[in-house]
Design an enzyme around this catalytic site. Sequence first.
Site, PDB file in Angstrom:
ATOM      1  N   ARG A 147       2.684   0.299  37.722  1.00  0.00           N
ATOM      2  CA  ARG A 147       1.573  -0.661  37.854  1.00  0.00           C
ATOM      3  C   ARG A 147       2.109  -1.954  38.431  1.00  0.00           C
ATOM      4  NH1 ARG A 147      -3.627  -1.563  36.704  1.00  0.00           N
ATOM      5  NH2 ARG A 147      -3.993   0.364  35.554  1.00  0.00           N
ATOM      6  N   LYS A 178       3.979   6.868  38.056  1.00  0.00           N
ATOM      7  CA  LYS A 178       3.127   5.696  38.331  1.00  0.00           C
ATOM      8  C   LYS A 178       3.836   4.391  38.005  1.00  0.00           C
ATOM      9  CE  LYS A 178      -0.616   3.484  35.868  1.00  0.00           C
ATOM     10  NZ  LYS A 178      -1.743   3.638  34.975  1.00  0.00           N
ATOM     11  N   ASP A 193       0.325   9.242  34.609  1.00  0.00           N
ATOM     12  CA  ASP A 193       1.654   8.658  34.373  1.00  0.00           C
ATOM     13  C   ASP A 193       2.388   9.438  33.298  1.00  0.00           C
ATOM     14  OD1 ASP A 193       0.615   7.720  31.906  1.00  0.00           O
ATOM     15  OD2 ASP A 193      -0.143   5.927  32.895  1.00  0.00           O
ATOM     16  N   HIS A 217      -3.869   2.806  23.448  1.00  0.00           N
ATOM     17  CA  HIS A 217      -3.239   2.879  24.767  1.00  0.00           C
ATOM     18  C   HIS A 217      -1.850   3.522  24.697  1.00  0.00           C
ATOM     19  CE1 HIS A 217      -2.038   1.901  28.774  1.00  0.00           C
ATOM     20  NE2 HIS A 217      -1.025   1.201  28.332  1.00  0.00           N
TER      21      HIS A 217
HETATM   22  C1  R5P Z   1      -2.816   2.546  31.959  1.00  0.00           C
HETATM   23  O1  R5P Z   1      -1.642   2.738  31.787  1.00  0.00           O
HETATM   24  C2  R5P Z   1      -3.857   3.404  31.353  1.00  0.00           C
HETATM   25  O2  R5P Z   1      -3.374   4.608  30.921  1.00  0.00           O
HETATM   26  C3  R5P Z   1      -4.974   3.606  32.332  1.00  0.00           C
HETATM   27  O3  R5P Z   1      -4.480   4.347  33.417  1.00  0.00           O
HETATM   28  C4  R5P Z   1      -5.493   2.294  32.798  1.00  0.00           C
HETATM   29  O4  R5P Z   1      -5.854   1.530  31.710  1.00  0.00           O
HETATM   30  C5  R5P Z   1      -6.662   2.485  33.704  1.00  0.00           C
HETATM   31  O5  R5P Z   1      -7.040   1.258  34.237  1.00  0.00           O
HETATM   32  P1  R5P Z   1      -7.639   1.227  35.699  1.00  0.00           P
HETATM   33  O6  R5P Z   1      -8.768   2.198  35.717  1.00  0.00           O
HETATM   34  O7  R5P Z   1      -8.091  -0.205  35.897  1.00  0.00           O
HETATM   35  O8  R5P Z   1      -6.527   1.599  36.613  1.00  0.00           O
END
Ligand code: R5P
Length: 311
Positions: free
Chosen positions: A194, A192, A169, A130
């Site tokens: 979260r 982005k 992001d 990640h």
């Molecule tokens: C998050 O920072 C990752 O890069 C992905 O964008 C994330 O894991 C995607 O998860 P979801 O599809 O639930 O938004």
Amino acid sequence: MREIVVFGGSAHPALTAEICAFLGVPQQPVVLERFANDCMEVQLQANCRERDVFLIQPIVHPVQEHLVELLLMSDAARGASAARVTAVIPHYAYGRSDKKDAPRISIGGRLVADLLVTSGVNRVLTLNLHSPQVHGFFSVPVDHLHALRELAGHFGGHDLSNAIVVSPDLGYAKSAAAFARRLGLPVAAGAKERISDTEVRITAIIGDVSGRDVIVLDDEISRGTTVFELLARLREEGARSMAVACTHGLFAGDALEKMAAAEGVTEIVCTNSAPVPGDHPKLTVLSVAPALAEAISRIHNGESVSSLFDQ
Ligand code: R5P
């Protein structure tokens, strides 16, 4: 040279079989039992003594089950006097838990890395963590591959005269830039934030996507929350079409169907690092088995693996 022995857990038998076929070695059986008290037991069904043991198990849904299974396999191999135990983890789900961004939470990525090492893992082979710093959570050597070559190979066959790569992001913008470089394309990124597991906000796109054919690139798609938010911004900014690409296609719930049906989405591309739930005419699944088999072979033969993860 010590003999190579490959076992696969129950998380992704198809990938294990494919890797073994590329390596030209048999996949050794593992017996998994569950007792009445819900505890698991694994038994490796081939000799490990002084062997170079590889355990293939992506940590995917159900994550806790597959993790414990891998820990038990590793402990069993060590207890059976393996010369070296390499955990091949094509998807390391706990990598998303890589920082303390709320009070009184655990950094799960670090804890699970410690558990793996405690269970007897001497080395890790993984794919697209990640974030790069997750690599440092492991106190044993880690070979950290990416799937940019596979993904770029797919898009290389397309008409890219009007294309641009967009990362959702800034954290993934470096990889998106490397991917764009492979294809000779410009790159843009979303700003982005979260909010929760089910809510993200992308307030702006840094770069001009108006009238362009966008290739969205992310490390994983889980619920699709990130991509859906990005697609909305891209439409607002006048993108002409949108392809969605990622390494880990987890597609929780109905994310795949919803994404395929989303306005302007031409195709969805992922790899088989995790078992892809479901199928769709717009979905292409690329295999990472050749790359993982090549890395396993090089690790076994004491050869350099770095050319496989150069971006
Ligand atoms: C998050 O920072 C990752 O890069 C992905 O964008 C994330 O894991 C995607 O998860 P979801 O599809 O639930 O938004």
